[in-house]
Design a protein around this motif. Sequence first.
Motif, PDB file in Angstrom:
ATOM      1  N   THR A 256       6.169 -12.086  -0.567  1.00 16.38           N
ATOM      2  CA  THR A 256       5.413 -11.895   0.677  1.00 16.38           C
ATOM      3  C   THR A 256       5.518 -13.148   1.544  1.00 16.38           C
ATOM      4  OG1 THR A 256       3.876 -10.587  -0.626  1.00 16.38           O
ATOM      5  CG2 THR A 256       3.168 -11.161   1.587  1.00 16.38           C
ATOM      6  N   THR A 276       1.568  -6.900  12.030  1.00 22.89           N
ATOM      7  CA  THR A 276       2.037  -6.694  10.660  1.00 22.89           C
ATOM      8  C   THR A 276       1.998  -8.021   9.900  1.00 22.89           C
ATOM      9  OG1 THR A 276       3.624  -5.277  11.744  1.00 22.89           O
ATOM     10  CG2 THR A 276       3.816  -5.475   9.361  1.00 22.89           C
ATOM     11  N   GLU A 279      -1.465  -8.882   8.828  1.00 17.54           N
ATOM     12  CA  GLU A 279      -1.847  -8.077   7.662  1.00 17.54           C
ATOM     13  C   GLU A 279      -1.263  -8.682   6.389  1.00 17.54           C
ATOM     14  OE1 GLU A 279      -0.746  -3.983   8.105  1.00 17.54           O
ATOM     15  OE2 GLU A 279      -1.995  -3.798   9.910  1.00 17.54           O
ATOM     16  N   MET A 280      -0.018  -9.142   6.514  1.00 19.67           N
ATOM     17  CA  MET A 280       0.638  -9.739   5.336  1.00 19.67           C
ATOM     18  C   MET A 280      -0.034 -11.050   4.934  1.00 19.67           C
ATOM     19  SD  MET A 280       4.586  -8.971   6.167  1.00 19.67           S
ATOM     20  CE  MET A 280       5.372  -9.098   4.610  1.00 19.67           C
ATOM     21  N   GLN A 282      -3.179 -11.740   5.357  1.00 21.71           N
ATOM     22  CA  GLN A 282      -4.433 -11.345   4.685  1.00 21.71           C
ATOM     23  C   GLN A 282      -4.160 -10.904   3.250  1.00 21.71           C
ATOM     24  OE1 GLN A 282      -6.499  -8.388   6.928  1.00 21.71           O
ATOM     25  NE2 GLN A 282      -7.585  -9.924   8.154  1.00 21.71           N
ATOM     26  N   PHE A 283      -3.104 -10.114   3.101  1.00 23.12           N
ATOM     27  CA  PHE A 283      -2.690  -9.626   1.778  1.00 23.12           C
ATOM     28  C   PHE A 283      -2.418 -10.811   0.841  1.00 23.12           C
ATOM     29  CE2 PHE A 283       0.992  -8.433  -0.936  1.00 23.12           C
ATOM     30  CZ  PHE A 283       0.428  -7.387  -1.647  1.00 23.12           C
ATOM     31  N   LEU A 284      -1.768 -11.832   1.436  1.00 25.17           N
ATOM     32  CA  LEU A 284      -1.434 -13.038   0.672  1.00 25.17           C
ATOM     33  C   LEU A 284      -2.695 -13.778   0.235  1.00 25.17           C
ATOM     34  CD1 LEU A 284       1.319 -14.245  -0.020  1.00 25.17           C
ATOM     35  CD2 LEU A 284       1.071 -15.779   1.910  1.00 25.17           C
ATOM     36  N   THR A 286      -5.723 -12.549  -0.157  1.00 21.82           N
ATOM     37  CA  THR A 286      -6.417 -11.770  -1.203  1.00 21.82           C
ATOM     38  C   THR A 286      -5.747 -11.995  -2.552  1.00 21.82           C
ATOM     39  OG1 THR A 286      -6.807 -10.119   0.475  1.00 21.82           O
ATOM     40  CG2 THR A 286      -7.227  -9.434  -1.773  1.00 21.82           C
ATOM     41  N   ASN A 287      -4.421 -11.925  -2.559  1.00 18.45           N
ATOM     42  CA  ASN A 287      -3.706 -12.068  -3.830  1.00 18.45           C
ATOM     43  C   ASN A 287      -3.807 -13.481  -4.395  1.00 18.45           C
ATOM     44  OD1 ASN A 287      -2.716  -9.512  -4.580  1.00 18.45           O
ATOM     45  ND2 ASN A 287      -1.360  -9.586  -2.819  1.00 18.45           N
TER      46      ASN A 287
END
Lengths: 326, 312
Positions: A256, A276, A279-280, A282-284, A286-287
């Motif tokens: 990512t 996009t 969003e990525m 944010q995804f990062l 969280t992970n």
Amino acid sequence: MADIKLTIVGTMGSGKTTYLAGMYYIMSSGLKGFTLSTDHDSDLNLERMWETMMDASIGVSRFPPLSDQVKEYEFKLKYGYKEIMSFDWIDYPGGALKHSSNSEMYTKFMENLKESACLLLCIDGNAFSSEVDDPSMYLKMQGARNYGQIINEFVDQNDCLPPVSIIITKYDLCTSNSTEIVDYIKDAFSPLFIEDGGKNFDKLVSIIPITMGKNIASQSFRGELAPVNIHLPIAFAIWCTIASYISKLKLIISETQGTIDTRKKGIFNRIFGSGTTNEMVQFLETNNKILAKLEEDSNRLLGELNKKKIPTFLNGTPIDISTFAF
Amino acid sequence: MGGDIIKILMLGNTQSGKTTYMSSAYSFLQKPVYGFSVKSKDKHVHKWFLRLYDNIRSENIYPSPTDKKSSYEFNLYYHGTPILPFEWKDFKGGIIDTSGNDINDLVDDIKKSDAIMMFFEGDALLKNERSRTRLRRVCNLINHNLSDIDDLFFITIVITKYDLLLNEHEFNQVISPLNAFIKAAEENENIIVHVVPVACTKHEFLHVDLPLLTILYGGILKNYINKGSEIKKLLKQAEEYSTKAGWLDNMLSKIFGEVTYQELAQKTIDNAQNEYEIFKKIEGAAEQLGKFIDEYEHFKAKPLYEYDIFML
């Protein structure tokens, strides 16, 4: 539904159910900040077993009788009442599984093992007592050969094997020294300790001695219940699972991050793809939080395993698992 | 000013003295302690608790064991002002010995609770292995059914019939089976555990106000933290409105007959100001109750600044 499955099998009379009742009772009260919990009905059932085990006056009858039924429990392992992981504990009766049998139990066992995060294999510590001349032969007679064949068949069918923890129950009876015991086990379960050329998986195996009390067998099994090392097999199984999650998650995070970096470089993406990319990011984030929690849990469990220097082997070679700390 | 109703669940063995404790604590707190008092919302409950207390105080007659689930609603008052509404739920003691559907109701209440009071008979814990087993069973019920605790969660362990214990050494023996439970709870920054010995006899009423007030302290802190976050949100919203305010918005709002962002920002700040006044009152009550808990030599209340909301 639990996060993972753990399958437990054992040689005849190895004391799996005794181990389960002891482990549950001690860990449900809390052990070094770790707790194990289950639904109320299972709790009452396991508590009854423990209460019977507490009754020293009945000698060897205090221990649960041999069973021919598969038993399943769902547990939650927590630290500081924060859940680390939930797991299904699937207990197969000692001696009931026969290699290459077409029984329903055998088929179900193979299916369960495929979905299991760890195989817990109990062997009777009496094999290493002064009463036994040839421990390797004793283990084979008690079913080690059968389990070796079952594992081989599983590997042939699935080209994989979950981590295995060999639990030496009744360790209080062992008179052989630890090096001898490890050698006997390696001999009796040799397929677990060799590197198979051409296979796409590793064989991770630990050997964990446990006892329900150092003097439990004294005076015709009227000794005091004082379990030792009983939390370590669970710690090993969950640690293996978390370690596997961590390596997968790190890969996702790295991929990512790579995609985000590439997008930031391209002018088109910078103008039209910012949504996009956000969003990525944010995804990062969280992970990364999940990763931090997993690493924390992994270190805690590893800490417990390291304290006792659990013998661990990767494809037959001894490894120092302390190097896996984050 | 009360905030959300706090749900307190009582768990314990049969005859561990839950109803005795409830009536004693309620009656004791009719007179303010550090400015705090408790009132039932139901006149009949009020009279019933006072009668039970009177029976103990004058005749040493104790209430019969509870045979059903009972739930009571109260208000905590601070200097005569209701500050915290709470529900106090009592399960029949024998429920932890049952299995199957009987337990589902209890499991549901554990999941919904904001705080738990666990009751154990001191004398029985000392002499009776079965009591220790039941203690573990109660701990399992709580542990298994409380999902991740993201909010403050207070657990008070009440050791009843303290008068039957001979000395501090015996008390330490009584609480030794609880040490592993407490150790695990200490690893979680959101769980606060207190252990309080109590006695309710005609000769002495020891610490009867303390367990209830420690649990209610948790409720006040929860409201205090929630109020703090609420104010934070309002201020953030006011800031957002302010950034949108300006001559263009004023003009367009006038044309379309709408409220301007400037007016919205002012209204939100006024709301925040009102909430802040309530917040300060809750803070005063929390500090006072914290002082009361500090008086008890076995534990100290966590100072308010450690709750990280002095950020307004």
